[in-house]
Design a protein around this motif. Sequence first.
Motif, PDB file in Angstrom:
ATOM      1  N   LEU B  67       6.157   7.027   7.034  1.00  0.00           N
ATOM      2  CA  LEU B  67       5.110   7.874   7.490  1.00  0.00           C
ATOM      3  C   LEU B  67       4.594   8.596   6.422  1.00  0.00           C
ATOM      4  O   LEU B  67       3.202   8.528   6.058  1.00  0.00           O
ATOM      5  N   TRP B  68       5.189   9.172   5.475  1.00  0.00           N
ATOM      6  CA  TRP B  68       4.894  10.069   4.241  1.00  0.00           C
ATOM      7  C   TRP B  68       4.081   9.168   3.368  1.00  0.00           C
ATOM      8  O   TRP B  68       3.018   9.350   2.964  1.00  0.00           O
ATOM      9  N   HIS B  69       4.559   7.774   3.150  1.00  0.00           N
ATOM     10  CA  HIS B  69       4.083   6.854   2.220  1.00  0.00           C
ATOM     11  C   HIS B  69       2.804   6.403   2.677  1.00  0.00           C
ATOM     12  O   HIS B  69       1.729   6.323   1.902  1.00  0.00           O
ATOM     13  N   ASN B  70       2.529   6.248   4.119  1.00  0.00           N
ATOM     14  CA  ASN B  70       1.343   5.741   4.485  1.00  0.00           C
ATOM     15  C   ASN B  70       0.198   6.950   4.335  1.00  0.00           C
ATOM     16  O   ASN B  70      -0.833   6.739   4.115  1.00  0.00           O
ATOM     17  N   ILE B  71       0.694   8.219   4.537  1.00  0.00           N
ATOM     18  CA  ILE B  71      -0.332   9.335   4.462  1.00  0.00           C
ATOM     19  C   ILE B  71      -0.618   9.274   2.940  1.00  0.00           C
ATOM     20  O   ILE B  71      -1.991   9.545   2.595  1.00  0.00           O
ATOM     21  N   LEU B  72       0.225   9.131   1.920  1.00  0.00           N
ATOM     22  CA  LEU B  72      -0.237   9.116   0.777  1.00  0.00           C
ATOM     23  C   LEU B  72      -1.277   8.155   0.307  1.00  0.00           C
ATOM     24  O   LEU B  72      -2.431   8.127  -0.119  1.00  0.00           O
ATOM     25  N   LEU B  73      -0.965   6.872   0.769  1.00  0.00           N
ATOM     26  CA  LEU B  73      -1.966   5.639   0.880  1.00  0.00           C
ATOM     27  C   LEU B  73      -3.131   6.454   1.369  1.00  0.00           C
ATOM     28  O   LEU B  73      -4.121   5.753   1.011  1.00  0.00           O
ATOM     29  N   LEU B  74      -3.242   6.732   2.306  1.00  0.00           N
ATOM     30  CA  LEU B  74      -4.508   7.003   3.352  1.00  0.00           C
ATOM     31  C   LEU B  74      -5.121   7.909   2.445  1.00  0.00           C
ATOM     32  O   LEU B  74      -6.463   8.192   2.686  1.00  0.00           O
ATOM     33  N   ILE B  75      -4.447   9.020   1.596  1.00  0.00           N
ATOM     34  CA  ILE B  75      -5.274   9.743   0.695  1.00  0.00           C
ATOM     35  C   ILE B  75      -5.893   9.222  -0.579  1.00  0.00           C
ATOM     36  O   ILE B  75      -7.155   9.370  -0.644  1.00  0.00           O
ATOM     37  N   PHE B  76      -4.910   8.482  -1.174  1.00  0.00           N
ATOM     38  CA  PHE B  76      -5.530   8.051  -2.444  1.00  0.00           C
ATOM     39  C   PHE B  76      -6.115   6.830  -2.419  1.00  0.00           C
ATOM     40  O   PHE B  76      -6.998   6.512  -3.259  1.00  0.00           O
ATOM     41  N   LEU B  77      -5.905   5.792  -1.459  1.00  0.00           N
ATOM     42  CA  LEU B  77      -6.334   4.394  -1.530  1.00  0.00           C
ATOM     43  C   LEU B  77      -8.141   4.571  -1.399  1.00  0.00           C
ATOM     44  O   LEU B  77      -8.869   3.861  -2.339  1.00  0.00           O
ATOM     45  N   PRO B  78      -8.510   5.281  -0.501  1.00  0.00           N
ATOM     46  CA  PRO B  78      -9.858   5.517  -0.375  1.00  0.00           C
ATOM     47  C   PRO B  78     -10.538   5.978  -1.368  1.00  0.00           C
ATOM     48  O   PRO B  78     -11.733   5.698  -1.814  1.00  0.00           O
ATOM     49  N   VAL B  79      -9.883   7.416  -1.704  1.00  0.00           N
ATOM     50  CA  VAL B  79     -10.556   8.112  -2.975  1.00  0.00           C
ATOM     51  C   VAL B  79     -10.885   7.075  -4.148  1.00  0.00           C
ATOM     52  O   VAL B  79     -11.990   7.179  -4.921  1.00  0.00           O
ATOM     53  N   ILE B  80      -9.757   6.676  -4.652  1.00  0.00           N
ATOM     54  CA  ILE B  80      -9.958   5.716  -5.913  1.00  0.00           C
ATOM     55  C   ILE B  80     -10.798   4.783  -5.622  1.00  0.00           C
ATOM     56  O   ILE B  80     -11.628   4.255  -6.484  1.00  0.00           O
ATOM     57  N   THR B  81     -10.646   3.926  -4.522  1.00  0.00           N
ATOM     58  CA  THR B  81     -11.439   2.640  -4.291  1.00  0.00           C
ATOM     59  C   THR B  81     -13.029   3.095  -4.200  1.00  0.00           C
ATOM     60  O   THR B  81     -13.834   2.648  -5.020  1.00  0.00           O
TER      61      THR B  81
END
Lengths: 315, 309
Positions: B67-81
């Motif tokens: 869950l924590w990894h999904n949350i990290l992805l939820l934060i960083f993936l949209p911002v960077i992309t």
Amino acid sequence: MTSPITESQAGLLDQVPAGGLRGRPKTSDDENRYDGAGGRVLNVFSHGFLALWAILIVLPLGWIVLGSFKNNAEIGGSAWSWPAHWSFDAFGRAWDKGIGDFFLNTVIVMIFSVPLTMLLGSMVAYVLARYEFPGNRLFYFLFVGGAMFPYFLALVPLFFMVKNLGMLNTYQGLILVYIAYSLPFTTFFMHSFFKTLPTAVHEAAVLDGASHTRTFFQVMLPMAKPGLLSVGIFNVLGQWNQYILPVTLMQPQSSSDKDHSMLAQGLVNLALSQGYSGDFPALFAGMVIAMLPVLVVYLSFQRQVQAGLTAGTLK
Amino acid sequence: MQHRKYPFIVGFLIVPLVLYVTFVIWPYLQTFGYSLTDWKGESQNFTFVGFDNYSALFHDDVFRTALWHNILLLIFLPVITILLALFFAFMVNVGGRETAGGVQGVRGAGVYKVVYFFPQVLSVAILIVLFGAVYRSDPSGLLNGALIKLHLEDANSPIEWLNDPSLVLWCLLAIQVWAGVGFYLVLFSAAMQSIPKDIYEAALLDGAGRSQTFFKVTLPLLWDSVQTSWVYISIFAMDFFALVSGLTQGTYGGGPDHHSEVMATYLMRNFLYFGKSGYACAQGVIIMLVTLIVSAVTLRVSRRDRIEF
């Protein structure tokens, strides 16, 4: 929002007077000066970044193509070596080791799933877009709403549903599932398309005594061709590249069960299980074989692909 | 016109409806039911256990890591992309040479859009095999090979991209960014081109510079697209199954030592490997809930008055 993206539209600010940029009174002298340093620096700057990212996209793909011409020792050595001699052997080996079968499986499934998706999706969209009846909105949201949920929510019961129908690892099972999961986007897209078609033609056909069914097949469907093309390309790319559904549903159920893997799934299995027993050139060649149809479809229809995908998301 | 309307409507809806309800709607609904049972999956024998699966999930360390990894992805993936895509879209559309005619797109803007978009049409399976080769942990991987060539890395101790606990998740994130930026570039470009030119003219006449034009004119008018993109990328960030299962160690991926575990891979392992179908269904429900919450929060937080033009 279905306007295709054309290059002529790319110059956003074509008409804006350059002198106005810094708010100075515009003189003819000013325009000449503007052609100079400032613009060029920005131009080099933007081209630099754009070119860098383009290289980052093309380089790995080109490297794979190159790899399919190398031999195993060359691939295991430095990443930057050129193939000693160019041969197509690896492509033949890849084809024989399963890629050919996977390719055929995918084509068989898609020959049925894509046209049926288009037909059923258009039928639903047409009825919902052009006929008033109680429950119309409810059906619309039922069909379109399915796109909102992740596949993973349905995966476990879906597996057992297909299993109980006796259709695990069969073409027909996967075809039906592909159609069902492609319906939300197809319906959504075609619904807005049928809405925009003129009613006059429809009425004329009905006055001439055509039945509802006949009107649909002989008048409305041909008129919807541009929309069908866009959403058809989308379905072809989507189903060709589908991964999680075949991984869940297309596993051999016993040792005598034939391997019906789709191309994408089969390629990953071969890469993971060392099915190439370390034959990397063949693996790379298999990738090239899998990429080639996508590349051809994409390059031939890139305007429709881009316009269709943005139309589906923008509004 | 009303003649035989209802038989026609029923005739056209019935087949798609049966298919759709059987394979999509009904499984969605069943998941909720099964998530309240201890179903193993082999037979139809199960007992109702209430919310036991859910409470077990929140005491499950592996699930919490996922869950924590999904949350990290939820934060960083949209911002960077989104930042990269906005930057490139602006460059492509107004980054060109300023001439007497004004500011325009760079030369070859169309070509850039075609090239950038290409990874979007590639199967995630292709991405797996491709990046498996790029991230190879010996000098023959593309990335290690490049770093060695540039003398940034010692050829005798190459970086083990996908086996390094602190790197693996970011390597996978990079793949998704690589593949996704082009799509959002095209999306933002389409939105930028639908902005009427007189708005720009007015801004430029009022003395706005290029960056001011971007932040005060372009971005607010693109806000709808940015919002939509954010929701879309969040849905991708919740998936990630294929990349993790294909590129990392372990049954359905997640290695080394759960450092790349995401909820989807843990779901698949529980379902197809441990045979805990009820438990897996509960995870499916959590994945859906998180997706819905993130979408709702995104739409809510980023809500602004819509600018009509």
